[in-house]
Design a protein around this motif. Structure first.
Motif, PDB file in Angstrom:
ATOM      1  N   ILE A 109     -81.656  -9.747 101.738  1.00  0.00           N
ATOM      2  CA  ILE A 109     -82.491 -10.946 101.640  1.00  0.00           C
ATOM      3  C   ILE A 109     -83.628 -10.677 100.653  1.00  0.00           C
ATOM      4  CG2 ILE A 109     -84.018 -12.522 102.896  1.00  0.00           C
ATOM      5  CD1 ILE A 109     -81.057 -12.694 103.776  1.00  0.00           C
ATOM      6  N   ILE A 110     -84.221  -9.509 100.767  1.00  0.00           N
ATOM      7  CA  ILE A 110     -85.349  -9.099  99.921  1.00  0.00           C
ATOM      8  C   ILE A 110     -84.826  -8.166  98.820  1.00  0.00           C
ATOM      9  CG2 ILE A 110     -87.634  -7.987  99.901  1.00  0.00           C
ATOM     10  CD1 ILE A 110     -87.484 -10.449 101.761  1.00  0.00           C
ATOM     11  N   PRO A 111     -85.102  -8.435  97.547  1.00  0.00           N
ATOM     12  CA  PRO A 111     -84.631  -7.573  96.456  1.00  0.00           C
ATOM     13  C   PRO A 111     -85.180  -6.143  96.556  1.00  0.00           C
ATOM     14  CG  PRO A 111     -85.478  -9.658  95.602  1.00  0.00           C
ATOM     15  CD  PRO A 111     -85.850  -9.598  97.054  1.00  0.00           C
ATOM     16  N   GLU A 112     -84.447  -5.194  96.006  1.00  0.00           N
ATOM     17  CA  GLU A 112     -84.776  -3.772  96.129  1.00  0.00           C
ATOM     18  C   GLU A 112     -86.192  -3.429  95.673  1.00  0.00           C
ATOM     19  OE1 GLU A 112     -82.665  -2.103  92.045  1.00  0.00           O
ATOM     20  OE2 GLU A 112     -81.441  -2.234  93.862  1.00  0.00           O
ATOM     21  N   GLN A 113     -86.651  -3.989  94.580  1.00  0.00           N
ATOM     22  CA  GLN A 113     -88.010  -3.667  94.108  1.00  0.00           C
ATOM     23  C   GLN A 113     -89.064  -4.142  95.105  1.00  0.00           C
ATOM     24  OE1 GLN A 113     -88.869  -1.723  91.606  1.00  0.00           O
ATOM     25  NE2 GLN A 113     -86.771  -1.434  90.975  1.00  0.00           N
ATOM     26  N   ASP A 114     -88.844  -5.295  95.700  1.00  0.00           N
ATOM     27  CA  ASP A 114     -89.784  -5.812  96.697  1.00  0.00           C
ATOM     28  C   ASP A 114     -89.738  -4.977  97.976  1.00  0.00           C
ATOM     29  OD1 ASP A 114     -90.456  -7.785  94.884  1.00  0.00           O
ATOM     30  OD2 ASP A 114     -89.288  -9.349  95.883  1.00  0.00           O
ATOM     31  N   ARG A 115     -88.539  -4.581  98.408  1.00  0.00           N
ATOM     32  CA  ARG A 115     -88.419  -3.729  99.589  1.00  0.00           C
ATOM     33  C   ARG A 115     -89.111  -2.397  99.358  1.00  0.00           C
ATOM     34  NH1 ARG A 115     -82.950  -2.552 100.429  1.00  0.00           N
ATOM     35  NH2 ARG A 115     -82.346  -3.554  98.493  1.00  0.00           N
ATOM     36  N   ALA A 116     -88.989  -1.868  98.150  1.00  0.00           N
ATOM     37  CA  ALA A 116     -89.661  -0.602  97.821  1.00  0.00           C
ATOM     38  C   ALA A 116     -91.182  -0.766  97.904  1.00  0.00           C
ATOM     39  CB  ALA A 116     -89.252  -0.134  96.430  1.00  0.00           C
ATOM     40  N   LYS A 117     -91.704  -1.870  97.392  1.00  0.00           N
ATOM     41  CA  LYS A 117     -93.153  -2.112  97.458  1.00  0.00           C
ATOM     42  C   LYS A 117     -93.636  -2.239  98.890  1.00  0.00           C
ATOM     43  CE  LYS A 117     -93.598  -4.462  93.017  1.00  0.00           C
ATOM     44  NZ  LYS A 117     -93.882  -5.740  92.354  1.00  0.00           N
ATOM     45  N   ILE A 118     -92.860  -2.923  99.726  1.00  0.00           N
ATOM     46  CA  ILE A 118     -93.241  -3.086 101.131  1.00  0.00           C
ATOM     47  C   ILE A 118     -93.279  -1.719 101.824  1.00  0.00           C
ATOM     48  CG2 ILE A 118     -92.479  -4.014 103.360  1.00  0.00           C
ATOM     49  CD1 ILE A 118     -91.368  -6.453 101.701  1.00  0.00           C
ATOM     50  N   LEU A 119     -92.250  -0.921 101.645  1.00  0.00           N
ATOM     51  CA  LEU A 119     -92.221   0.420 102.253  1.00  0.00           C
ATOM     52  C   LEU A 119     -93.365   1.280 101.744  1.00  0.00           C
ATOM     53  CD1 LEU A 119     -88.412   1.224 102.216  1.00  0.00           C
ATOM     54  CD2 LEU A 119     -89.853   0.946 104.247  1.00  0.00           C
ATOM     55  N   ILE A 150     -85.344   4.234  94.912  1.00  0.00           N
ATOM     56  CA  ILE A 150     -84.136   3.442  95.084  1.00  0.00           C
ATOM     57  C   ILE A 150     -82.936   4.296  94.712  1.00  0.00           C
ATOM     58  CG2 ILE A 150     -82.891   1.376  94.319  1.00  0.00           C
ATOM     59  CD1 ILE A 150     -85.752   0.174  93.749  1.00  0.00           C
ATOM     60  N   ASP A 151     -81.947   4.315  95.614  1.00  0.00           N
ATOM     61  CA  ASP A 151     -80.733   5.097  95.392  1.00  0.00           C
ATOM     62  C   ASP A 151     -80.084   4.644  94.088  1.00  0.00           C
ATOM     63  OD1 ASP A 151     -78.280   6.404  95.464  1.00  0.00           O
ATOM     64  OD2 ASP A 151     -77.884   5.913  97.549  1.00  0.00           O
ATOM     65  N   PRO A 152     -79.976   5.546  93.108  1.00  0.00           N
ATOM     66  CA  PRO A 152     -79.398   5.158  91.819  1.00  0.00           C
ATOM     67  C   PRO A 152     -77.871   5.102  91.824  1.00  0.00           C
ATOM     68  CG  PRO A 152     -80.092   7.436  91.755  1.00  0.00           C
ATOM     69  CD  PRO A 152     -80.493   6.907  93.105  1.00  0.00           C
ATOM     70  N   SER A 153     -77.236   5.491  92.930  1.00  0.00           N
ATOM     71  CA  SER A 153     -75.783   5.487  93.014  1.00  0.00           C
ATOM     72  C   SER A 153     -75.237   4.065  92.937  1.00  0.00           C
ATOM     73  CB  SER A 153     -75.327   6.136  94.315  1.00  0.00           C
ATOM     74  OG  SER A 153     -73.936   5.994  94.471  1.00  0.00           O
ATOM     75  N   LYS A 154     -74.135   3.916  92.259  1.00  0.00           N
ATOM     76  CA  LYS A 154     -73.475   2.607  92.150  1.00  0.00           C
ATOM     77  C   LYS A 154     -72.213   2.549  93.006  1.00  0.00           C
ATOM     78  CE  LYS A 154     -76.461   1.260  89.139  1.00  0.00           C
ATOM     79  NZ  LYS A 154     -77.678   0.732  89.678  1.00  0.00           N
TER      80      LYS A 154
END
Length: 156
Positions: A68-78, A89-93
């Protein structure tokens, strides 16, 4: 602090003599279950580093409507949580059930004292010293992001 894979060596160097705990997860729609989990993780060391599942990995694991929340935003919240010292952020694809050489690189560079998980994450189980791998038992299934989403849908 939000960091990248390239920053891991300097993190280990900066915190010599301290116990570094690595954990991972999606942390979508942050809730008290996440906070309880991170408080337990923090008990194993001095420095808590969260390997955040990226958007592609999350979609593969949880479905096309997630996160629901994009990775960059989740990272900022944490990053705003005092429990969390570093987020990257896990760089694995790769899909969630696969490991990647990047996960070996993370372990070799960071050299965490422990990897703490709720058992749902297979990224490190086969490539890490088992004495450093800690599986926390889930206290309860609620709240969960999935149950919150269901409640929102059911109430609309």
């Amino acid at each position: 602090m939000i960091i990248t894979l390239n920053d891991l060596a300097s993190v280990r160097e900066r915190h010599k003599g301290q116990k570094i705990v690595l954990t991972s997860g999606t942390f979508d729609l942050l809730h008290t279950g996440h906070l309880d989990y991170l408080e337990k993780v923090e008990q194993y060391g001095n420095i808590v580093i969260v390997l955040l599942s990226g958007d592609n990995r999350t979609k593969a694991r949880k479905g096309s409507n997630r996160p629901i929340i994009p990775e960059q935003d989740r990272a900022k919240i944490l990053d705003c949580l005092t429990i969390v010292d570093y987020v990257f952020i896990d760089p694995s694809k790769l899909s969630p059930d696969q490991t990647d050489s990047v996960h070996s690189e993370i372990l070799n560079t960071l050299k965490p004292d422990y990897y703490v998980t709720d058992g749902a994450d297979p990224r490190f189980v086969d490539i890490m010293d088992k004495s450093k791998f800690i599986i926390l038992e889930r206290m309860h299934a609620e709240p969960s992001t999935t149950s919150i989403i269901k409640q929102i849908i059911d109430s609309s």
